[in-house]
Design a protein around this motif. Structure first.
Motif, mmCIF file in Angstrom:
data_model
loop_
_atom_site.group_PDB
_atom_site.id
_atom_site.type_symbol
_atom_site.label_atom_id
_atom_site.label_comp_id
_atom_site.label_asym_id
_atom_site.label_seq_id
_atom_site.Cartn_x
_atom_site.Cartn_y
_atom_site.Cartn_z
ATOM 1 N N VAL A 123 36.926 45.091 36.967
ATOM 2 C CA VAL A 123 37.099 46.311 37.803
ATOM 3 C C VAL A 123 36.303 46.225 39.032
ATOM 4 N N VAL A 124 37.175 46.668 40.052
ATOM 5 C CA VAL A 124 36.687 46.412 41.442
ATOM 6 C C VAL A 124 36.770 47.849 42.060
ATOM 7 N N ALA A 125 35.655 48.180 42.833
ATOM 8 C CA ALA A 125 35.587 49.481 43.635
ATOM 9 C C ALA A 125 35.146 49.102 45.000
ATOM 10 N N ARG A 126 36.276 49.237 45.979
ATOM 11 C CA ARG A 126 35.977 48.630 47.347
ATOM 12 C C ARG A 126 35.952 50.030 48.261
ATOM 13 N N THR A 127 34.828 49.937 49.143
ATOM 14 C CA THR A 127 34.827 51.151 50.084
ATOM 15 C C THR A 127 35.806 50.932 51.224
#
Length: 201
Positions: A123-127
């Motif tokens: 899982v990746v959360a990128r601003t």
């Protein structure tokens, strides 16, 4: 309760317990490495929800990078720490029920299957952007989960080099069918609460 009804509930609970040989759970850590932490609150549902548990998941291998746009958080699903007792104890009455090792193993097996973690392990959360000044910011992030990518806004509180935030995501928005058995007798709700805290190096 009739014998047939008791048998149905027993079967549902057995299914929720998971398979006989689930993947081993990673060890719990008392404090997150580097001051970074991410946890997910999962809520019970279904017509017999009272027989299940709410769950808390901790990202055991959370990685945080700091490009110019803002932090990028990533973790592996198979490294999630399932229902660590210290976290459950701090979440109040809704998480006060005891979850033993067998139940945690079953939750892990069901979770990894529902998320198709073998095909989509990370899982990746990128601003993408931050709006506002001072301690409260509006942040737009791009979240990659289960082979899907979605954009989402949420509020982040900033204090010095530390930031903390909370966001609600729906599993169905990422093509995930929330876990359920026996036509919804026992299930987990579609909405998940993701809480995080990160520190800039």
């Amino acid at each position: 309760m009739s014998p047939g009804r008791r048998g149905l509930l027993a079967l549902a609970l057995a299914l929720l317990a998971g398979c006989a040989n689930p993947p081993p759970a990673p060890p719990s850590a008392a404090e997150p490495a580097g001051g970074n932490a991410l946890r997910v609150l999962v809520f019970r549902g279904g017509s017999a929800a009272r027989l299940g548990h709410n769950h808390v998941l901790r990202a055991g291998d959370l990685r945080v990078d700091w490009p110019a746009a803002g932090p990028v958080l990533s973790f592996r699903l198979d490294a999630l720490d399932i229902d660590p007792p210290a976290l459950r104890a701090g979440l109040g009455p809704a998480f006060a029920s005891a979850v033993d090792d067998e139940a945690r193993a079953g939750t892990r097996a069901n979770l990894l299957k529902a998320l198709d973690a073998a095909a989509h392990p990370e899982v990746v959360a990128r601003t993408l952007q931050q709006l506002g000044e001072g301690p409260r910011r509006a942040v737009e992030a791009e979240i990659a989960l289960h082979g899907s990518v979605r954009r989402q806004w949420f509020v982040v509180e900033v204090e010095g080099r530390r930031a903390r935030g909370e966001v609600v995501i729906r599993q169905s928005d990422f093509g995930i069918q929330p876990f359920t058995v026996l036509g919804g007798l026992l299930a987990v709700q579609d909405e998940l609460v993701v809480q995080f805290e990160v520190r800039q190096p």
